[in-house]
Design a protein around this motif. Structure first.
Motif, PDB file in Angstrom:
ATOM      1  N   ALA A 255      15.144  16.927 -41.588  1.00 34.81           N
ATOM      2  CA  ALA A 255      15.454  16.406 -40.250  1.00 34.81           C
ATOM      3  C   ALA A 255      16.284  17.422 -39.460  1.00 34.81           C
ATOM      4  O   ALA A 255      16.046  17.631 -38.274  1.00 34.81           O
TER       5      ALA A 255
ATOM      6  N   ARG B  97       7.371  13.678 -38.093  1.00 33.18           N
ATOM      7  CA  ARG B  97       7.905  12.311 -37.980  1.00 33.18           C
ATOM      8  C   ARG B  97       7.285  11.408 -39.043  1.00 33.18           C
ATOM      9  O   ARG B  97       7.962  10.591 -39.647  1.00 33.18           O
TER      10      ARG B  97
ATOM     11  N   GLN C 132      15.027  19.348 -36.215  1.00 27.41           N
ATOM     12  CA  GLN C 132      15.812  18.820 -35.096  1.00 27.41           C
ATOM     13  C   GLN C 132      15.345  17.416 -34.709  1.00 27.41           C
ATOM     14  O   GLN C 132      15.086  17.116 -33.553  1.00 27.41           O
TER      15      GLN C 132
ATOM     16  N   ASP D 172      16.196  13.180 -35.190  1.00 25.42           N
ATOM     17  CA  ASP D 172      17.202  12.186 -35.521  1.00 25.42           C
ATOM     18  C   ASP D 172      16.534  11.118 -36.392  1.00 25.42           C
ATOM     19  O   ASP D 172      15.675  10.373 -35.917  1.00 25.42           O
TER      20      ASP D 172
ATOM     21  N   THR E  60      17.519   8.344 -37.472  1.00 24.23           N
ATOM     22  CA  THR E  60      17.732   6.959 -37.036  1.00 24.23           C
ATOM     23  C   THR E  60      16.747   6.544 -35.950  1.00 24.23           C
ATOM     24  O   THR E  60      16.605   5.358 -35.668  1.00 24.23           O
ATOM     25  N   ARG E  61      16.061   7.519 -35.339  1.00 17.97           N
ATOM     26  CA  ARG E  61      15.108   7.212 -34.268  1.00 17.97           C
ATOM     27  C   ARG E  61      13.655   7.262 -34.750  1.00 17.97           C
ATOM     28  O   ARG E  61      12.749   7.173 -33.943  1.00 17.97           O
TER      29      ARG E  61
ATOM     30  N   GLU F 213      13.291  16.895 -28.999  1.00 21.00           N
ATOM     31  CA  GLU F 213      13.486  15.504 -28.585  1.00 21.00           C
ATOM     32  C   GLU F 213      14.671  15.327 -27.645  1.00 21.00           C
ATOM     33  O   GLU F 213      14.666  14.448 -26.799  1.00 21.00           O
ATOM     34  N   ARG F 214      15.670  16.163 -27.770  1.00 26.39           N
ATOM     35  CA  ARG F 214      16.881  16.008 -26.970  1.00 26.39           C
ATOM     36  C   ARG F 214      16.693  16.461 -25.517  1.00 26.39           C
ATOM     37  O   ARG F 214      17.557  16.231 -24.683  1.00 26.39           O
TER      38      ARG F 214
ATOM     39  N   GLN G  10      17.590  14.686 -45.044  1.00 29.73           N
ATOM     40  CA  GLN G  10      18.608  15.269 -44.162  1.00 29.73           C
ATOM     41  C   GLN G  10      18.328  16.748 -43.895  1.00 29.73           C
ATOM     42  O   GLN G  10      18.479  17.227 -42.769  1.00 29.73           O
TER      43      GLN G  10
END
Length: 189
Positions: A48, A16, A52, A54, A56-57, A81-82, A45
């Motif tokens: 990321a 991150r 895995q 995002d 934008t987060r 994260e999901r 991209q």
């Protein structure tokens, strides 16, 4: 970023942080060198997607706080994260791939139940200060010497119960996902 001695939590924090730094570089390059900014964007991209995450987060300055590590409760590391980690007063649960996991901590043990979501199959794993126990289909295997005990839930996961040394834990490698996913469940502090 492939440091084997790094815990899953710190590895995720490093990923991150790397993305946050690259996003800042991209933003700066957009005003000075658009071609370089495009290259940085492509690298962001790619990474990321590989990790895995995002983009934008990702906050501008990610902090190393570990929300899945609370004093006195089960610690879960390595979840994507999901995946929603459901906290309970003495444990946690989550669903990942073809299995659901319930982990409960008592004063003397960590108890983890792994259930197949597609078949009526499960494994119960218990970790104590003295050893480990794996129970499946009425058969119980207990070990109090050595360092670890291996187990397998067919077509769902393989795992290892590590009960010796300063880092007792249940490690699970989940099958049937796009990428190999290693989850580590530890007793709370």
């Amino acid at each position: 970023m492939e440091t084997p001695d790094l815990s899953p939590h710190w590895r995720r924090y490093a990923q991150r942080r790397w993305l946050a730094t690259k996003l800042k570089q991209q933003q700066f390059a957009e005003g000075t060198n658009p071609q370089r900014a495009q290259g940085i964007r492509a690298e962001i991209q790619r990474k990321a997607g590989q990790w895995q995450l995002d983009v934008t987060r990702i906050p501008p300055d990610p902090q190393p706080a570990e929300p899945t590590r609370l004093p006195g409760t089960v610690q879960v590391e390595g979840l994507p994260e999901r995946v929603l980690l459901q906290r309970r007063s003495n444990g946690a649960g989550f669903v990942l791939g073809g299995m659901s996991v319930e982990a409960v901590q008592t004063s003397k043990s960590l108890q983890v139940t792994l259930r197949s979501r597609e078949r009526e199959d499960s494994i119960f794993v218990k970790l104590t200060r003295k050893g480990g126990l794996v129970r499946r289909h009425g058969l119980t295997i207990y070990a109090d010497d050595g360092k670890s005990l291996l187990f397998r839930l067919e077509q769902v996961c393989v795992g290892r119960l590590v009960y010796r040394g300063g880092n007792p834990r249940v490690e699970v490698v989940v099958s049937g996902l796009e990428e190999r996913q290693r989850i580590c469940i530890r007793p709370g502090l």
